[in-house]
Motif scaffolding. Structure first.
Motif, PDB file in Angstrom:
ATOM      1  N   VAL A  54       1.064  -1.248  -0.303  1.00  0.00           N
ATOM      2  CA  VAL A  54       0.009   0.140   0.038  1.00  0.00           C
ATOM      3  C   VAL A  54       0.852   1.349  -0.091  1.00  0.00           C
ATOM      4  CG1 VAL A  54      -1.742   1.116   1.312  1.00  0.00           C
ATOM      5  CG2 VAL A  54      -1.831  -1.173   1.299  1.00  0.00           C
ATOM      6  N   GLU A  55       0.559   2.122  -0.879  1.00  0.00           N
ATOM      7  CA  GLU A  55       1.242   3.416  -0.910  1.00  0.00           C
ATOM      8  C   GLU A  55       0.348   4.625  -0.625  1.00  0.00           C
ATOM      9  OE1 GLU A  55       4.029   6.437  -3.511  1.00  0.00           O
ATOM     10  OE2 GLU A  55       3.433   4.274  -4.307  1.00  0.00           O
ATOM     11  N   TYR A  56       0.657   5.478   0.485  1.00  0.00           N
ATOM     12  CA  TYR A  56      -0.095   6.647   0.933  1.00  0.00           C
ATOM     13  C   TYR A  56       0.791   7.884   0.701  1.00  0.00           C
ATOM     14  CZ  TYR A  56      -2.990   9.569   3.342  1.00  0.00           C
ATOM     15  OH  TYR A  56      -3.908  10.988   3.587  1.00  0.00           O
ATOM     16  N   TYR A  57       0.754   8.346  -0.460  1.00  0.00           N
ATOM     17  CA  TYR A  57       1.473   9.771  -0.764  1.00  0.00           C
ATOM     18  C   TYR A  57       3.014   9.509  -0.543  1.00  0.00           C
ATOM     19  CZ  TYR A  57      -2.968  12.341  -1.408  1.00  0.00           C
ATOM     20  OH  TYR A  57      -4.255  12.434  -1.715  1.00  0.00           O
ATOM     21  N   GLN A  60       5.338   3.985   1.825  1.00  0.00           N
ATOM     22  CA  GLN A  60       4.910   2.555   1.664  1.00  0.00           C
ATOM     23  C   GLN A  60       4.657   1.969   2.900  1.00  0.00           C
ATOM     24  OE1 GLN A  60       7.917   1.361  -1.284  1.00  0.00           O
ATOM     25  NE2 GLN A  60       6.452   2.023  -3.107  1.00  0.00           N
ATOM     26  N   GLN A  95      -7.843   8.460   5.034  1.00  0.00           N
ATOM     27  CA  GLN A  95      -6.568   8.297   5.393  1.00  0.00           C
ATOM     28  C   GLN A  95      -5.916   7.202   5.738  1.00  0.00           C
ATOM     29  OE1 GLN A  95      -7.272  12.813   7.486  1.00  0.00           O
ATOM     30  NE2 GLN A  95      -5.563  11.401   8.432  1.00  0.00           N
ATOM     31  N   ALA A  96      -4.477   7.115   5.686  1.00  0.00           N
ATOM     32  CA  ALA A  96      -3.890   5.809   6.286  1.00  0.00           C
ATOM     33  C   ALA A  96      -4.413   5.102   7.392  1.00  0.00           C
ATOM     34  CB  ALA A  96      -2.399   5.983   6.262  1.00  0.00           C
ATOM     35  N   TYR A 166       0.906  10.438   8.315  1.00  0.00           N
ATOM     36  CA  TYR A 166       1.322   9.538   7.484  1.00  0.00           C
ATOM     37  C   TYR A 166       1.269  10.194   6.066  1.00  0.00           C
ATOM     38  CZ  TYR A 166       0.245   6.317  11.314  1.00  0.00           C
ATOM     39  OH  TYR A 166       0.222   5.578  12.485  1.00  0.00           O
ATOM     40  N   GLY A 167       2.153   9.609   5.066  1.00  0.00           N
ATOM     41  CA  GLY A 167       2.422   9.950   3.965  1.00  0.00           C
ATOM     42  C   GLY A 167       3.482  11.298   3.911  1.00  0.00           C
TER      43      GLY A 167
END
Length: 204
Positions: A54-57, A60, A95-96, A166-167
């Motif tokens: 999973v990638e959030y901005y 990873q 959001q994450a 996060y991100g």
């Protein structure tokens, strides 16, 4: 005559499977029953749990990292009085943290009531849920914060989540940052929260 939205909103609670077996034996025999949790399903069918999934901005996460964080969130939920069958309001855009909350809620047997709309929807969710905690974003105003506490005596803590926990901010499109920035005001609780309100890190 309950609808799916009634269950999600906490207005109706589904009967236990054991009662369905007693009341509707023929239908129960034909109903496939899921015998695993979401985490168990992912562990069974994803052989690369230590690789980024999973990638959030720009940040990873491996599935094992997500599972570890979900364990931490589940312990925090239990420590703050969340019990099996509780409904937990979540007032935020994706959001994450949502992935962690979702898996954690399953671990403790709770359900998330997700809302991203107007204050009246939030108040209804809180009064229906009657739970000990709710998740909000830290740009809500002091007035909104106090309204939430006042409408639900059972509410012990709001968990105020910052969009940048996060991100990587530098990886976020400018329009996302502009939208987030526009949500904050001098009266946002990020500047002066009620002592009952916890940040995400304080909650954990």
């Amino acid at each position: 005559n309950a609808q799916g939205e009634d269950v999600v909103a906490g207005v109706r609670t589904p009967m236990p499977i054991s009662q369905m077996e007693e009341k509707f034996p023929e239908a129960f025999k034909q109903m496939p029953v899921t015998c695993c949790t979401i985490e168990q399903f992912i562990r069974t069918y994803n052989q690369k749990l230590d690789e980024p999934s999973v990638e959030y901005y720009g940040e990873q996460f491996t599935m094992n990292e997500i599972f570890a964080m979900a364990d931490k969130v589940a312990k925090a939920m239990a420590a703050n009085g969340v019990k099996c069958l509780d409904h937990l309001p979540v007032f935020m855009q994706f959001q994450a943290e949502f992935a962690f909350m979702f898996l954690a809620a399953e671990k403790v047997g709770a359900a998330l009531i997700c809302r991203d709309g107007v204050t009246s929807d939030y108040i209804q969710a809180l009064t229906d849920a009657k739970g000990p905690i709710a998740f909000v974003q830290d740009f809500i105003t002091k007035e909104e914060e106090q309204t939430y506490y006042n409408c639900c005596p059972e509410l012990k803590h709001l968990i105020a989540i910052n969009p940048y926990t996060y991100g990587k901010k530098e990886e976020m499109p400018s329009y996302v940052i502009e939208n987030i920035t526009a949500m904050y005001s001098e009266d946002s609780i990020v500047n002066n929260a009620d002592e009952r309100t916890l940040t995400w890190n304080e909650f954990l």
